[in-house]
Each structure stands twice: as C-alpha cells, then as structure tokens.
Design an enzyme around this catalytic site. Structure first.
Site, mmCIF file in Angstrom:
data_model
loop_
_atom_site.group_PDB
_atom_site.id
_atom_site.type_symbol
_atom_site.label_atom_id
_atom_site.label_comp_id
_atom_site.label_asym_id
_atom_site.label_seq_id
_atom_site.Cartn_x
_atom_site.Cartn_y
_atom_site.Cartn_z
ATOM 1 N N TYR A 156 67.206 39.284 4.874
ATOM 2 C CA TYR A 156 66.215 39.343 4.034
ATOM 3 C C TYR A 156 64.813 39.746 4.496
ATOM 4 C CZ TYR A 156 63.487 37.591 -0.222
ATOM 5 O OH TYR A 156 62.594 37.499 -1.351
ATOM 6 N N LYS A 160 63.449 43.539 3.497
ATOM 7 C CA LYS A 160 62.088 43.816 2.693
ATOM 8 C C LYS A 160 61.080 44.511 3.526
ATOM 9 C CE LYS A 160 62.840 41.344 -1.198
ATOM 10 N NZ LYS A 160 62.920 41.897 -2.460
ATOM 11 N N SER A 200 62.887 23.996 -7.551
ATOM 12 C CA SER A 200 63.966 23.978 -8.456
ATOM 13 C C SER A 200 64.799 22.712 -7.777
ATOM 14 C CB SER A 200 64.864 24.811 -8.954
ATOM 15 O OG SER A 200 65.293 25.676 -7.783
ATOM 16 N N GLY A 218 59.426 17.641 6.896
ATOM 17 C CA GLY A 218 58.626 17.867 5.670
ATOM 18 C C GLY A 218 57.300 18.254 5.651
ATOM 19 N N THR A 221 54.840 23.715 5.391
ATOM 20 C CA THR A 221 53.763 24.203 4.222
ATOM 21 C C THR A 221 54.168 25.318 3.369
ATOM 22 O OG1 THR A 221 52.181 25.484 5.045
ATOM 23 C CG2 THR A 221 51.855 23.086 5.438
HETATM 24 P P1 NAD Z 1 66.601 35.924 -8.451
HETATM 25 O O1 NAD Z 1 67.595 35.629 -7.471
HETATM 26 O O2 NAD Z 1 66.499 35.075 -9.724
HETATM 27 O O3 NAD Z 1 66.450 37.247 -9.409
HETATM 28 C C1 NAD Z 1 67.032 38.539 -8.597
HETATM 29 C C2 NAD Z 1 67.704 39.214 -9.587
HETATM 30 O O4 NAD Z 1 68.404 40.398 -8.869
HETATM 31 C C3 NAD Z 1 69.096 38.343 -10.266
HETATM 32 O O5 NAD Z 1 69.162 38.776 -11.544
HETATM 33 C C4 NAD Z 1 70.083 39.309 -9.649
HETATM 34 O O6 NAD Z 1 71.598 39.067 -10.089
HETATM 35 C C5 NAD Z 1 69.618 40.653 -9.205
HETATM 36 N N1 NAD Z 1 70.395 41.468 -8.307
HETATM 37 C C6 NAD Z 1 70.439 40.988 -7.098
HETATM 38 N N2 NAD Z 1 71.108 41.954 -6.129
HETATM 39 C C7 NAD Z 1 71.315 43.198 -7.062
HETATM 40 C C8 NAD Z 1 71.808 44.333 -6.617
HETATM 41 N N3 NAD Z 1 72.199 44.827 -5.687
HETATM 42 N N4 NAD Z 1 71.780 44.885 -7.897
HETATM 43 C C9 NAD Z 1 71.442 44.611 -9.096
HETATM 44 N N5 NAD Z 1 70.953 43.496 -9.497
HETATM 45 C C10 NAD Z 1 70.616 42.613 -8.228
HETATM 46 O O7 NAD Z 1 65.031 35.927 -7.637
HETATM 47 P P2 NAD Z 1 63.582 35.948 -8.166
HETATM 48 O O8 NAD Z 1 62.755 34.823 -7.915
HETATM 49 O O9 NAD Z 1 63.549 36.495 -9.691
HETATM 50 O O10 NAD Z 1 62.937 37.204 -7.175
HETATM 51 C C11 NAD Z 1 62.837 38.499 -7.713
HETATM 52 C C12 NAD Z 1 62.318 39.515 -6.657
HETATM 53 O O11 NAD Z 1 61.044 38.897 -6.154
HETATM 54 C C13 NAD Z 1 63.342 39.417 -5.522
HETATM 55 O O12 NAD Z 1 63.216 40.928 -5.158
HETATM 56 C C14 NAD Z 1 62.689 38.680 -4.767
HETATM 57 O O13 NAD Z 1 63.103 38.936 -2.978
HETATM 58 C C15 NAD Z 1 61.066 38.756 -4.827
HETATM 59 N N6 NAD Z 1 60.293 37.507 -4.383
HETATM 60 C C16 NAD Z 1 60.371 36.479 -5.317
HETATM 61 C C17 NAD Z 1 59.695 35.297 -4.696
HETATM 62 C C18 NAD Z 1 59.692 34.077 -5.266
HETATM 63 O O14 NAD Z 1 59.424 32.993 -5.045
HETATM 64 N N7 NAD Z 1 60.484 34.148 -6.796
HETATM 65 C C19 NAD Z 1 59.043 35.392 -3.462
HETATM 66 C C20 NAD Z 1 59.110 36.273 -2.665
HETATM 67 C C21 NAD Z 1 59.487 37.638 -3.145
#
Ligand code: NAD
Ligand code: UDP
Length: 322
Positions: A156, A160, A200, A218, A221
């Site tokens: 991951y 990224k 969650s 725990g 942070t």
């Molecule tokens: P999530 O897992 O809920 O959503 C990711 C979505 O991407 C899902 O609908 C999944 O089915 C889809 N997906 C995954 N791989 C795929 C692929 N190869 N082709 C097509 N669709 C694909 O995650 P999220 O929390 O909604 O995160 C969204 C984005 O934000 C991600 O890229 C994540 O890395 C980034 N991000 C989120 C957070 C957070 O705290 N929520 C923090 C840092 C970065």
C-alpha cells in the site's frame, strides 16, 4: 436522488472507486454540484452497491464494474478524473498485496493515460502512509518519510508512493493537469462494518457489546478527519488552477487509539470491555498532519467537524444499518 442537483454545471467526471466509503460521498457531492459522473468505475473489492444505489436512477450517473488494473476508455468529453480506487484498510489491502500494488501503480497509469487522451484534470487519493512510521511528530509535505519497502504495509505505502511518482512525471513529461492529496485517517457514514479500520471496528464492536480490540498498548496516535471535511478539500483542490505538488488533508486533532476506544464506549453507552491484541508489524506510532499548506492554498480550508460530532453521526449510521 430527488433534489440532489442544487447547482448548474456542465462538467463530466470519472470517479474510480466511487462505490467505496469516500467515493460515494464524492459522487454525491459532484452530483449535487451539477456534474455528470459519466463513469463511476469500481470492481467492488471493498465497495458496496448500496453506497451508490440512490444514484443509479439519476441520468447523470453511470456505473461501470471494472478493475482499473485493466485499461478502459470512456466515450465523449471528460473534464475531471478522481482516482480513489484502492482498498484503504490494512485488512483488505494486505489480502492480495500484489493486486493492491498493481491497483495503485498500473491502475494510476491507466487513468493517467486516459487523462492525457482526454485532456482531463486528474486527482490521486494518496495517503499519510507515504510518511510510513514517521520520525517527526508532525508530518509536513516536505518530509520524505520512513517507509519499509519490504513488509506487510509496503504494497500500500510503496504503491501510493509509486503512484505519486507517476503523477509527478506525467505532469512533467506530458503536462497532464495532476493533483495529489495525502489523506489522513478519515471516517464517517458508509464505511463498511467489515472494513477493519479502527473507527468502524470500535463502533461496531461497541454496538454489538463485543470487546473493543485495541492493538498494542493503545498509545499509538492517529488524527481522525470526518469525511465531509475531506470532500470539501477534494472539491477545492480540483478547483485550484496550479497545485500539482502533494497536499496533506486531515484533521490535526491527534489522539491515542486507547482514548478513541474510551470515547466510543462512552458515546455508545456500551458495556463492552477493552481487549488488547498484538500490534501489527510496522504499525505507525504517531500520525499528525501539518495542514498549513492546505489552509493557505485552499482558500482557508480547515476541518470543521469536531471528533465527537463526527463520531455521533457515524454511530447513528451504524445503529441504523446493524
Ligand atoms: P474503500 O476501500 O472504502 O474504497 C475503495 C474503493 O475502490 C472500493 O469501492 C473498491 O471496490 C474500489 N477498488 C479497489 N481496487 C479497485 C480496482 N483495482 N479497480 C476498481 N476499483 C477498485 O476506501 P476509502 O476509505 O473510500 O478510500 C478511498 C481512497 O482514499 C483510497 O485510494 C485510499 O487509499 C485513499 N485514502 C483513504 C483514507 C481513509 O482514511 N479513508 C486515508 C488515506 C487514503
Ligand atoms: N487498530 C486497533 N484496533 C482495531 C483496528 C485498528 O487498535 O480493531 C489500530 C491500528 O493498529 C492502528 C490504528 O488503530 O494503530 C489505526 O488503524 P487503521 O487500520 O484504522 O488505520 P491505519 O493503521 O492505516 O492508520
């Protein structure tokens, strides 16, 4: 979707990962702004059809079930591409680490090619994980990070980082209009109960009367941002004309994981105890964003939702869907 469109706009967007947690909030906001989401592309690896069900009757929304690791195209004009596709929870991104890496790198490459072909502006949802287990207490964009290239989180984190590199080089070589945001831990309604991330997990465990699983002692942070604040920042980043370098988007209110568990137990009124579990490999000790760049360049953007306000909305959501 009745009453969803509140503004006039003729922009056409692609949202990759639009059925996920952040993606469905973004689709809703874009539709409210008057956009056509000409393609919400998702392979449903972690996404949920229920998250986008209310948009399906809308003529301005089209779902394409597809894996962005495979190239694809879209007919007609595209103005903006949002690349959110990637599992974000450690539990999910570690399940098939090779595919996670491909999603970040090859998936980004495919979307960058599409942006180049269409002359579209494109945003990468990058992550605070690019800082790894940071040596500095507050992480600004100029910090290069402390990342393990050979471990459980590497698929991951390095994926990224590789995606950021591609965004940098597509801008430099081909003048693609790129944006990169580094998102810090974000939570809110529409997270999956099985997502595995800490907010969650704790809420679902508390509502079920099960022990809250605190990893390690725990004392590590995180700084938790409510999803509405993230969506506002994403919209502003895409409206900005010049911002190609990465920008942190998060809430600087840093708390320990144990403190979060105590707050969730209090707010849900749950009888659940805390159960300590081993700390996973390479779990960062601290995370705290420096958001001064975002505030400066995004027209004074600041997180507006306090932790307990955001948690109350998230608890209400999980109570309703449990
Ligand atoms: P999530 O897992 O809920 O959503 C990711 C979505 O991407 C899902 O609908 C999944 O089915 C889809 N997906 C995954 N791989 C795929 C692929 N190869 N082709 C097509 N669709 C694909 O995650 P999220 O929390 O909604 O995160 C969204 C984005 O934000 C991600 O890229 C994540 O890395 C980034 N991000 C989120 C957070 C957070 O705290 N929520 C923090 C840092 C970065
Ligand atoms: N965590 C925890 N219990 C859980 C899930 C996560 O104590 O049930 C911890 C996890 O080890 C990490 C923090 O909470 O220290 C945030 O984890 P999450 O998976 O939400 O995000 P990330 O580690 O990617 O920041």
């Amino acid at each position: 979707m009745d009453g969803m469109k509140t503004k006039e706009c003729n922009k056409r967007a692609i949202v990759a990962g639009g059925a996920g947690f952040v993606g469905c909030h973004l689709c809703r906001r874009l539709l409210a702004e008057g956009y056509a989401v000409v393609t919400c592309v998702d392979n449903f690896q972690t996404g949920n059809p229920d998250n986008i069900a209310r948009f399906r009757s809308e003529g301005r929304f089209r779902l394409v079930e597809h894996d962005i690791v495979e190239p694809f195209t879209v007919e007609g004009r595209v103005d903006e591409i949002y690349n959110l596709a990637c599992p974000a929870s450690p539990v999910h991104y570690q399940r098939n680490p090779v595919h996670t890496f491909k999603t970040s790198v090859i998936g980004s490459l495919n979307l960058l090619e599409l942006a180049r072909e269409k002359g579209a502006r494109i945003l990468l949802a990058s992550t605070s994980e690019v800082y790894g287990d940071p040596h500095v207490p507050v992480q600004g964009e100029s910090y290069w990070g402390n990342v393990n290239s050979y471990g459980l989180r590497s698929c991951y984190d390095e994926g990224k980082r590789g995606a950021e590199t591609l965004f940098h080089d597509y801008h430099k070589m081909y003048e693609v209009d790129t944006r990169i945001i580094r998102i810090f831990n974000t939570y809110g309604p529409c997270m999956s109960a099985a997502d595995g991330r800490v907010v969650s997990n704790f809420i679902v465990q508390a509502l079920r009367g099960e022990p809250l699983t605190v990893h390690g002692d725990g004392r590590q942070t995180r700084s938790f941002q409510y999803v509405d604040d993230l969506i506002e920042a994403i919209v502003r980043v895409m409206q900005d004309g010049v911002l190609h370098s990465p920008v942190n988007v998060g809430n600087p209110n840093e708390i320990t994981v144990k403190e979060l568990a105590d707050i969730v137990i209090r707010m849900t009124g749950s009888p659940s105890p805390i159960a300590y579990r081993p700390l996973p490999q390479d779990d960062p000790c601290r995370r705290h964003p420096d958001i001064s760049l975002a505030t400066r360049v995004l027209d004074g953007w600041q997180p507006a939702v306090e932790l307990e306000t955001g948690l109350a909305k998230t608890i209400e959501y999980f109570r309703a869907v449990q």
